[in-house]
Enzyme design. Structure first.
Site, PDB file in Angstrom:
ATOM      1  N   VAL A 131     -20.976  -6.670  12.247  1.00 28.39           N
ATOM      2  CA  VAL A 131     -21.207  -5.883  13.218  1.00 28.39           C
ATOM      3  C   VAL A 131     -21.557  -4.088  12.751  1.00 28.39           C
ATOM      4  CG1 VAL A 131     -19.518  -4.496  14.734  1.00 28.39           C
ATOM      5  CG2 VAL A 131     -18.919  -6.843  14.238  1.00 28.39           C
ATOM      6  N   ALA A 141      -8.744 -14.130  -3.198  1.00 26.05           N
ATOM      7  CA  ALA A 141      -7.725 -13.632  -3.877  1.00 26.05           C
ATOM      8  C   ALA A 141      -8.253 -12.953  -4.423  1.00 26.05           C
ATOM      9  CB  ALA A 141      -7.198 -14.577  -4.864  1.00 26.05           C
ATOM     10  N   LYS A 145      14.485   4.785 -23.458  1.00 24.11           N
ATOM     11  CA  LYS A 145      13.852   3.184 -24.336  1.00 24.11           C
ATOM     12  C   LYS A 145      14.593   2.056 -24.512  1.00 24.11           C
ATOM     13  CE  LYS A 145      10.276   1.490 -27.561  1.00 24.11           C
ATOM     14  NZ  LYS A 145      10.071   1.714 -29.275  1.00 24.11           N
ATOM     15  N   GLU A 173     -18.041 -11.015  10.409  1.00 19.23           N
ATOM     16  CA  GLU A 173     -17.677 -10.905   8.953  1.00 19.23           C
ATOM     17  C   GLU A 173     -18.989 -11.520   7.586  1.00 19.23           C
ATOM     18  OE1 GLU A 173     -15.291  -9.759   5.928  1.00 19.23           O
ATOM     19  OE2 GLU A 173     -17.163  -9.479   5.170  1.00 19.23           O
ATOM     20  N   CYS A 180      -7.790  -9.917  -5.997  1.00 14.72           N
ATOM     21  CA  CYS A 180      -6.142  -9.605  -6.636  1.00 14.72           C
ATOM     22  C   CYS A 180      -7.111 -10.363  -8.237  1.00 14.72           C
ATOM     23  CB  CYS A 180      -5.165  -9.183  -6.732  1.00 14.72           C
ATOM     24  SG  CYS A 180      -5.149  -8.621  -5.139  1.00 14.72           S
ATOM     25  N   ASP A 189      -7.735  -1.838   3.736  1.00 17.38           N
ATOM     26  CA  ASP A 189      -7.647  -0.319   2.805  1.00 17.38           C
ATOM     27  C   ASP A 189      -8.769   0.353   3.640  1.00 17.38           C
ATOM     28  OD1 ASP A 189      -6.765  -1.927   0.975  1.00 17.38           O
ATOM     29  OD2 ASP A 189      -8.520  -1.690  -0.534  1.00 17.38           O
ATOM     30  N   ALA A 223      -8.502  -9.949   4.032  1.00 21.79           N
ATOM     31  CA  ALA A 223      -7.002  -9.660   3.648  1.00 21.79           C
ATOM     32  C   ALA A 223      -6.260  -9.236   5.125  1.00 21.79           C
ATOM     33  CB  ALA A 223      -5.989  -8.428   2.377  1.00 21.79           C
ATOM     34  N   ASN A 278      -2.453  -6.692   4.140  1.00 27.98           N
ATOM     35  CA  ASN A 278      -1.837  -7.789   4.062  1.00 27.98           C
ATOM     36  C   ASN A 278      -0.342  -7.352   6.106  1.00 27.98           C
ATOM     37  OD1 ASN A 278      -2.757 -10.370   3.125  1.00 27.98           O
ATOM     38  ND2 ASN A 278      -2.490  -9.600   1.434  1.00 27.98           N
TER      39      ASN A 278
HETATM   40  P1  FAD Z   1     -12.098  -5.746   1.984  1.00 28.47           P
HETATM   41  O1  FAD Z   1     -11.284  -6.796   1.066  1.00 28.47           O
HETATM   42  O2  FAD Z   1     -12.478  -4.275   1.659  1.00 28.47           O
HETATM   43  O3  FAD Z   1     -12.163  -6.558   2.719  1.00 28.47           O
HETATM   44  C1  FAD Z   1     -13.097  -5.739   4.096  1.00 28.47           C
HETATM   45  C2  FAD Z   1     -14.329  -6.865   4.638  1.00 28.47           C
HETATM   46  O4  FAD Z   1     -14.840  -5.901   5.985  1.00 28.47           O
HETATM   47  C3  FAD Z   1     -14.814  -7.051   3.500  1.00 28.47           C
HETATM   48  O5  FAD Z   1     -15.362  -8.712   3.500  1.00 28.47           O
HETATM   49  C4  FAD Z   1     -16.765  -6.940   4.181  1.00 28.47           C
HETATM   50  O6  FAD Z   1     -17.587  -6.623   3.901  1.00 28.47           O
HETATM   51  C5  FAD Z   1     -16.063  -6.935   5.791  1.00 28.47           C
HETATM   52  N1  FAD Z   1     -17.509  -5.702   6.067  1.00 28.47           N
HETATM   53  C6  FAD Z   1     -17.401  -4.237   6.623  1.00 28.47           C
HETATM   54  N2  FAD Z   1     -18.008  -3.793   7.095  1.00 28.47           N
HETATM   55  C7  FAD Z   1     -18.573  -5.129   8.455  1.00 28.47           C
HETATM   56  C8  FAD Z   1     -19.128  -4.879   8.746  1.00 28.47           C
HETATM   57  N3  FAD Z   1     -19.465  -3.337   9.742  1.00 28.47           N
HETATM   58  N4  FAD Z   1     -19.662  -5.826   9.847  1.00 28.47           N
HETATM   59  C9  FAD Z   1     -18.828  -7.049   9.215  1.00 28.47           C
HETATM   60  N5  FAD Z   1     -17.626  -7.647   8.068  1.00 28.47           N
HETATM   61  C10 FAD Z   1     -17.203  -6.450   7.449  1.00 28.47           C
HETATM   62  N6  FAD Z   1      -4.124  -5.359  -4.608  1.00 28.47           N
HETATM   63  C11 FAD Z   1      -2.622  -5.251  -4.731  1.00 28.47           C
HETATM   64  O7  FAD Z   1      -1.914  -5.512  -4.174  1.00 28.47           O
HETATM   65  N7  FAD Z   1      -2.646  -5.370  -6.532  1.00 28.47           N
HETATM   66  C12 FAD Z   1      -3.367  -6.126  -7.037  1.00 28.47           C
HETATM   67  O8  FAD Z   1      -2.905  -6.498  -8.535  1.00 28.47           O
HETATM   68  C13 FAD Z   1      -5.177  -5.459  -7.329  1.00 28.47           C
HETATM   69  N8  FAD Z   1      -6.487  -6.650  -8.017  1.00 28.47           N
HETATM   70  C14 FAD Z   1      -7.208  -5.807  -8.107  1.00 28.47           C
HETATM   71  C15 FAD Z   1      -8.062  -6.069  -8.213  1.00 28.47           C
HETATM   72  C16 FAD Z   1      -9.158  -6.077  -8.156  1.00 28.47           C
HETATM   73  C17 FAD Z   1     -10.614  -6.449  -9.074  1.00 28.47           C
HETATM   74  C18 FAD Z   1      -9.696  -5.511  -6.200  1.00 28.47           C
HETATM   75  C19 FAD Z   1     -11.130  -5.422  -6.298  1.00 28.47           C
HETATM   76  C20 FAD Z   1      -8.609  -5.260  -5.425  1.00 28.47           C
HETATM   77  C21 FAD Z   1      -7.234  -5.506  -6.221  1.00 28.47           C
HETATM   78  N9  FAD Z   1      -5.731  -4.649  -5.209  1.00 28.47           N
HETATM   79  C22 FAD Z   1      -4.972  -5.436  -5.314  1.00 28.47           C
HETATM   80  C23 FAD Z   1      -6.414  -4.498  -3.907  1.00 28.47           C
HETATM   81  C24 FAD Z   1      -7.390  -5.567  -2.332  1.00 28.47           C
HETATM   82  O9  FAD Z   1      -7.667  -5.911  -3.046  1.00 28.47           O
HETATM   83  C25 FAD Z   1      -7.687  -4.774  -1.834  1.00 28.47           C
HETATM   84  O10 FAD Z   1      -6.390  -4.270  -1.010  1.00 28.47           O
HETATM   85  C26 FAD Z   1      -7.741  -5.727  -0.066  1.00 28.47           C
HETATM   86  O11 FAD Z   1      -8.573  -6.844  -0.956  1.00 28.47           O
HETATM   87  C27 FAD Z   1      -8.196  -5.096   1.003  1.00 28.47           C
HETATM   88  O12 FAD Z   1      -8.320  -5.920   2.091  1.00 28.47           O
HETATM   89  P2  FAD Z   1      -8.892  -5.456   3.558  1.00 28.47           P
HETATM   90  O13 FAD Z   1      -9.321  -6.628   4.078  1.00 28.47           O
HETATM   91  O14 FAD Z   1      -8.546  -4.116   4.142  1.00 28.47           O
HETATM   92  O15 FAD Z   1     -10.412  -4.638   3.170  1.00 28.47           O
END
Ligand code: FAD
Length: 439
Positions: free
Chosen positions: A80, A40, A356, A32, A42, A278, A10, A300
């Protein structure tokens, strides 16, 4: 300008597309380590629960999409390994060929996200024990269910992912037990979480709260108090932690929460290194204090803000209220701002309204909606809300999010010109009564 981004879910892809929007000539490269990008996350619980079955809805974009649409190069299965911030270079391992390559950057974005916390429980390495963080986890869970047709599931962890997965396992015909170390749905006051717990039980979910798991064996789960729960599949939904190892090795400072510390422009302490998503800590709009609240909505946003500042547009991050919403069967649970417990912890003299009401008239099939709203006794400013109901929760929650963000007082709720017609609401909305009570 060459921008290198680490992580392509994201935050990383949001940063990349914002950079392209503002700068047509920058070189943008994302590394990546995983195979899947820009998915997606979520939606994963609903895909596992067969609410939709098309994998391409879950993972709608690949590297080609970004290349053709935005001229962004995404190298998947490239990890990386290290960053040298002095000469602005990186070492990257191609996980397919094992080859190590070097690259350089003018600006770097760390968007490495978070990883699941695996609790120290004997047996958590067993092949029927899963976490749910990414598409690989999703595929593993789905495959295990399809092959083994388990009938008994245990979910450890009472946060929103654990709860969403209780529903999904239940939809797949399993007997589900939920084990939570404290109460259900952390961040929600106990007087509200009881409604969720009662509802789960009504739906046939067995719930243990205030209990730790001491062992997972081939038959199921042994609880700390000696109770035993049968399980053929176990989900550890026991939280996540920011993925900060690489950043730390580079000299990037972490904040008090253990996530990467950034300023309002998503800059870290290291020159020309930004971070978002995150892996960063954000701050609470009400208290001004740092918090770790990893959510897709914020990932995002912070990704876009990083991209904006890299290209000189200068957008500032304004913090979060910690708003969250989830569905569990027909129930919706939403929260924003401070709970009563948090408000007191932060030194507020809290006044509270719990009401309520109906979401709309009985004659239009209205359903009960329970709202707990917290305000500061001294200023009467709204501080937070928790809402449990069956319809219209998202609408009231977002009104309160807006009101709190704009620093509204409780009395302002009375004067909102809210939309009313019987299919949608009541002439006096539940929010109106909250205003009356807390003004
Ligand atoms: P991530 O999704 O953790 O992506 C980080 C990426 O970095 C990973 O793909 C990883 O492989 C890559 N990476 C890490 N280290 C390295 C490296 N050294 N070299 C290359 N690549 C690397 N949020 C909401 O707001 N509403 C919801 O309803 C919701 N539902 C969710 C349901 C589930 C089951 C889950 C698991 C999460 C949910 N979330 C929700 C949270 C949301 O999915 C995350 O906040 C979001 O994906 C975070 O995105 P990001 O890009 O910061 O991190």
């Amino acid at each position: 300008m060459r921008v290198v981004i680490i992580g392509a879910v994201a935050a990383g892809t949001s940063a990349a597309t914002e950079i392209r929007r503002n700068n047509k000539s920058a070189e943008i490269v994302i590394y990546e380590k995983d195979k899947y990008i820009s998915y997606a996350g979520c939606g994963m619980p609903y895909y596992i629960g067969n609410e939709f079955n098309d994998f391409s809805d879950l993972v709608p974009r690949d590297a080609d999409f970004f290349k053709h649409k935005n001229n962004i190069d995404i190298l998947i299965e490239h990890e990386v390994l290290s960053i040298n911030s002095k000469d602005k270079t990186l070492l990257i391992k191609n996980l397919m060929t094992e080859e190590t390559i070097q690259d350089s950057y003018d600006k770097l974005v760390i968007a490495t996200g978070a990883v699941s916390i695996i609790p120290n429980i004997k047996g958590s390495e067993r092949s029927n024990v899963f976490v749910l963080r990414n598409i690989n986890d999703t595929n593993s869970i789905k495959e295990f269910i399809e092959k083994g047709n388990p009938k008994k599931a245990v979910v450890i962890g009472g946060g929103f992912i654990g709860l969403e997965m209780c529903e999904s396992f239940n939809n797949l015909g399993m007997d589900v037990t939920l084990i939570a170390r404290s109460s259900i749905s952390k961040g929600i006051d106990k007087d509200m979480s009881v409604y969720i717990e009662e509802y789960l039980k009504e739906k046939g979910i067995t719930v243990y709260t205030g209990t730790n798991t001491s062992e997972i064996n081939d038959k199921g789960i042994i609880l700390e108090d000696g109770n035993f729960v049968e399980a053929e599949i176990v989900l550890l939904a026991t939280g996540i932690k920011p993925n900060v190892e690489l950043a730390e090795k580079t000299g990037v400072k972490l904040g008090v929460t253990g996530a990467i510390k950034v300023d309002k422009h998503m800059k870290t302490n290291v020159h020309d290194v930004y971070s978002c998503g995150d892996c960063i800590e954000v701050y609470n709009t009400i208290t001004g204090k740092p918090i770790y609240r990893p959510l897709g909505s914020t990932a995002n946003k912070t990704g876009t803000i990083a991209g904006s500042n890299i290209t000189g547009k200068g957008d500032e991050f304004r913090g979060v209220l910690g708003t969250g919403i989830y569905r569990i069967f027909d129930m919706t649970v939403g929260q924003t701002g401070l709970s009563e417990e948090e408000a007191i912890k932060h030194g507020y003299e809290a006044v509270v309204s719990i009401d309520k009401k109906m979401s709309k008239p009985d004659y239009m099939g209205g359903k009960p909606i329970i709202m707990k709203t917290v305000a500061d006794k001294k200023t009467r400013k709204l501080l937070g809300a928790q809402i449990v109901g069956y319809e219209g929760v998202d609408k009231r929650l977002d009104v309160l999010v807006t009101a709190i963000t704009l620093k509204a007082k409780a009395v302002d709720l009375i004067h909102l010109d809210l939309a009313y017609s019987p299919p949608y609401s009541l002439p006096r909305d539940p929010l109106y009564y909250t205003g009356i009570k807390l003004r």
